[in-house]
Scaffold this motif. Structure first.
Motif, PDB file in Angstrom:
ATOM      1  N   ASP A 232     -17.078 -25.968  -6.255  1.00 18.37           N
ATOM      2  CA  ASP A 232     -17.351 -25.114  -7.402  1.00 18.37           C
ATOM      3  C   ASP A 232     -18.744 -24.512  -7.255  1.00 18.37           C
ATOM      4  O   ASP A 232     -19.752 -25.198  -7.393  1.00 18.37           O
ATOM      5  CB  ASP A 232     -17.259 -25.927  -8.691  1.00 18.37           C
ATOM      6  CG  ASP A 232     -17.540 -25.100  -9.941  1.00 18.37           C
ATOM      7  OD1 ASP A 232     -17.628 -23.863  -9.811  1.00 18.37           O
ATOM      8  OD2 ASP A 232     -17.675 -25.696 -11.028  1.00 18.37           O
ATOM      9  N   SER A 234     -19.803 -21.925  -9.109  1.00 20.71           N
ATOM     10  CA  SER A 234     -20.020 -21.064 -10.271  1.00 20.71           C
ATOM     11  C   SER A 234     -21.435 -21.161 -10.826  1.00 20.71           C
ATOM     12  O   SER A 234     -21.939 -20.205 -11.420  1.00 20.71           O
ATOM     13  CB  SER A 234     -19.002 -21.383 -11.372  1.00 20.71           C
ATOM     14  OG  SER A 234     -19.131 -22.731 -11.802  1.00 20.71           O
ATOM     15  N   GLY A 252     -16.899 -16.506  -7.318  1.00 18.82           N
ATOM     16  CA  GLY A 252     -15.632 -17.226  -7.353  1.00 18.82           C
ATOM     17  C   GLY A 252     -15.387 -17.987  -6.064  1.00 18.82           C
ATOM     18  O   GLY A 252     -16.208 -18.805  -5.640  1.00 18.82           O
TER      19      GLY A 252
END
Length: 372
Positions: A232, A234, A252
């Motif tokens: 991840d 993000s 993303g």
């Protein structure tokens, strides 16, 4: 609209933002040579808001633009969090520290970090590659399309007219107005012409018989590579090095990457440089454990600079009613809100807005005469 007060040439972010501010109390006609607005540089931006980027005038304009971008006068969410991590390679920490001391006045939230602290924020950074870093927690991503379209809607709500497919073949000054001849043979006229034509701004000046400003478009290449599976990213920052050999921005399941190239290029529909992509991949793989091999997609845009890399905004002293709004370089998105207010004030023969001048921006930084 047959006799507007002001004709704005260029439908990128510079033209629509300044046109919006001027349309509050002037009739405005905006002309764009392409069939769609924001076809070139604006539509290809990396979409970052970085308060520590650029020289003092750029940083003043950027920090003065934040409040508008956070709370725009149109219905749109323009900003989302994306911090910045700018690192120094071994031997470059003193230069990074000097830069940190310079930017701290306008960006007090910036932090000076050690290498382990930097690697905590961006775990792919290779151990030993960075000696120190600056962390800018308040940097953001900008929804460029929403920003541009918000200004376009605002222009129309203020009764401005926007014409696309309106290439300009000539400008002449007669008595107290400019007559603009379009490629289809038609003409329009106004007392003031705003030259916000991006990479083509010097070409517009030549068409008007106005001395040019030495504007140089520079190609900037961008490409996408895949992010590691099951990671991840993000909350990871955008990463760059102080020497601007490359930058990486999480998007993303991908990373947006750039060699941060600045290749002098004529005004054109820019294309990516494959050699610069290959060089940047080597740099990125040396600096990180990403081990990127495959480029998913790539594109390029133009960043147009004058000699001192500061925008040119103001009336030309050698051409009555000819107003420049050019040379935004790679800073046009993050500075547009304040720069448009500054430009509108100068068109109205008013001082620079107080919140911008308080940050150190002066008319002398922007005026055309400094380049001649």
């Amino acid at each position: 609209m047959t006799s507007p007060d002001i004709i704005v040439i260029g439908g990128g972010i510079a033209g629509v933002s300044l046109g919006y501010e001027l349309a509050d109390d002037h009739s405005v006609l905006l002309l764009e040579r392409e069939s769609t607005l924001a076809f070139h540089t604006t539509g290809r931006s990396a979409a970052l808001f970085l308060e520590t980027y650029g020289n003092l005038p750029i940083r003043a304009l950027t920090t003065a633009s934040r409040s508008f971008l956070e709370n725009p006068p149109f219905d749109a969410e323009l900003l989302s969090p994306r911090s910045l991590l700018e690192f120094a390679r071994p031997g470059r920490s003193d230069d990074l520290r000097a830069f940190y001391d310079e930017i701290s006045a306008l960006t007090p939230s910036a932090e000076f970090l050690t290498e382990p602290e930097a690697r905590e924020l961006f775990p792919l950074l290779r151990e030993g590659y960075a000696e120190s870093a600056i962390y800018e927690p308040g940097s953001m991503e900008v929804d460029v399309h929403a920003l541009h379209q918000g200004y376009v809607r605002g222009l129309r709500s203020r009764s401005a007219e926007i014409r696309t497919t309106s290439g300009i073949v000539g400008l002449t000054r007669t008595e107290n107005e400019w007559t603009v001849t379009l490629a289809d043979g038609s003409t329009v006229a106004a007392p003031i012409v705003v030259n916000a034509a991006g990479a083509w701004a010097d070409s517009i000046a030549e068409s008007a018989g106005v001395p040019t400003i030495g504007l140089q478009p520079m190609r900037r290449t961008i490409f996408m590579v895949g992010a590691p599976d099951d990671v991840d990213t993000s909350r990871w920052p955008t990463v760059s090095d102080i020497d601007e050999a490359f930058y990486i921005k999480p998007e993303g399941a991908q990373f947006l990457c750039s060699p941060a190239d600045e290749t002098p290029t004529p005004p054109s529909d820019a294309r990516p440089d494959e050699l610069e992509i290959a060089r940047a991949l080597d740099e990125i793989n040396d600096a990180t454990t990403l081990n990127a091999r495959h480029v998913r997609t790539s594109w390029a845009g133009l960043r147009s600079f004058v000699a001192d890399r500061t925008p040119v905004v103001g009336f030309d002293p050698e051409a009555d009613g000819f107003f420049w709004c050019a040379g935004q370089g790679g800073y046009g998105i993050q500075t547009c809100a304040a720069l448009a207010r500054v430009g509108a004030a100068l068109v109205r023969q008013q001082p620079i807005p107080a919140d911008v001048s308080a940050r150190g921006l002066e008319v002398e930084h922007l005026e055309v005469g400094r380049l001649r």
